[in-house]
Design a protein around this motif. Structure first.
Motif, PDB file in Angstrom:
ATOM      1  N   LEU A  71      -7.341   0.235  -8.702  1.00 34.16           N
ATOM      2  CA  LEU A  71      -8.568   0.027  -9.477  1.00 34.16           C
ATOM      3  C   LEU A  71      -8.974  -1.447  -9.534  1.00 34.16           C
ATOM      4  CD1 LEU A  71      -8.056   2.507 -12.452  1.00 34.16           C
ATOM      5  CD2 LEU A  71      -9.770   2.661 -10.626  1.00 34.16           C
ATOM      6  N   GLN A  72      -8.017  -2.338  -9.309  1.00 33.68           N
ATOM      7  CA  GLN A  72      -8.317  -3.773  -9.291  1.00 33.68           C
ATOM      8  C   GLN A  72      -8.856  -4.227  -7.938  1.00 33.68           C
ATOM      9  OE1 GLN A  72      -8.060  -5.092 -12.402  1.00 33.68           O
ATOM     10  NE2 GLN A  72      -7.398  -2.995 -12.771  1.00 33.68           N
ATOM     11  N   GLY A  73      -8.918  -3.282  -6.987  1.00 31.46           N
ATOM     12  CA  GLY A  73      -9.431  -3.600  -5.647  1.00 31.46           C
ATOM     13  C   GLY A  73      -8.394  -4.245  -4.744  1.00 31.46           C
ATOM     14  N   ILE A  74      -7.132  -4.118  -5.113  1.00 31.63           N
ATOM     15  CA  ILE A  74      -6.055  -4.695  -4.308  1.00 31.63           C
ATOM     16  C   ILE A  74      -5.541  -3.619  -3.348  1.00 31.63           C
ATOM     17  CG2 ILE A  74      -3.755  -5.750  -4.366  1.00 31.63           C
ATOM     18  CD1 ILE A  74      -4.452  -6.636  -7.272  1.00 31.63           C
ATOM     19  N   PRO A  75      -5.639  -3.858  -2.053  1.00 29.65           N
ATOM     20  CA  PRO A  75      -5.165  -2.847  -1.092  1.00 29.65           C
ATOM     21  C   PRO A  75      -3.622  -2.816  -1.065  1.00 29.65           C
ATOM     22  CG  PRO A  75      -5.930  -4.792   0.081  1.00 29.65           C
ATOM     23  CD  PRO A  75      -6.205  -5.020  -1.373  1.00 29.65           C
ATOM     24  N   VAL A  76      -3.081  -1.657  -1.312  1.00 26.05           N
ATOM     25  CA  VAL A  76      -1.616  -1.472  -1.264  1.00 26.05           C
ATOM     26  C   VAL A  76      -1.311  -0.198  -0.475  1.00 26.05           C
ATOM     27  CG1 VAL A  76      -1.076  -2.722  -3.386  1.00 26.05           C
ATOM     28  CG2 VAL A  76      -1.656  -0.321  -3.512  1.00 26.05           C
ATOM     29  N   PRO A  77      -0.183  -0.174   0.204  1.00 22.48           N
ATOM     30  CA  PRO A  77       0.175   1.043   0.947  1.00 22.48           C
ATOM     31  C   PRO A  77       0.547   2.171  -0.022  1.00 22.48           C
ATOM     32  CG  PRO A  77       1.931  -0.591   1.091  1.00 22.48           C
ATOM     33  CD  PRO A  77       0.789  -1.243   0.380  1.00 22.48           C
ATOM     34  N   GLU A  78       0.436   3.372   0.456  1.00 24.04           N
ATOM     35  CA  GLU A  78       0.766   4.545  -0.384  1.00 24.04           C
ATOM     36  C   GLU A  78       2.177   4.493  -0.767  1.00 24.04           C
ATOM     37  OE1 GLU A  78      -1.025   6.909  -1.888  1.00 24.04           O
ATOM     38  OE2 GLU A  78      -2.748   5.789  -1.214  1.00 24.04           O
TER      39      GLU A  78
END
Length: 78
Positions: A71-78
């Motif tokens: 939700l913060q727009g930080i791309p993280v892997p699943e």
């Protein structure tokens, strides 16, 4: 007393560690409150600088929900 490369005069007391967990994995605000109490009580063990304004980086470690990070727009892997 020296023994080989070991010299006991270089030994120092450690600041220590505090740990608060729920062994069943339940998350709660109470756990965070208790962890902050532990941190406050470690002040006497050197978790605060001599000037009483700075610290040594002591803090608490907690889990941040994956959804919150997304939700913060930080791309993280699943």
């Amino acid at each position: 007393m020296e023994k080989g490369l070991y010299n006991a005069t270089y030994e120092h007391d450690a600041c220590g560690v505090g740990m608060v967990v729920n062994i069943h994995g339940y998350k709660s605000h109470e756990l965070v409150d208790n962890a902050l109490k532990v941190l406050e009580n470690m002040r006497h063990r050197g978790a605060e600088g001599a000037d009483n304004k700075t610290g040594d980086g002591a803090g608490i470690l907690l889990q941040i929900p994956h959804e919150f990070i997304l939700l913060q727009g930080i791309p993280v892997p699943e």
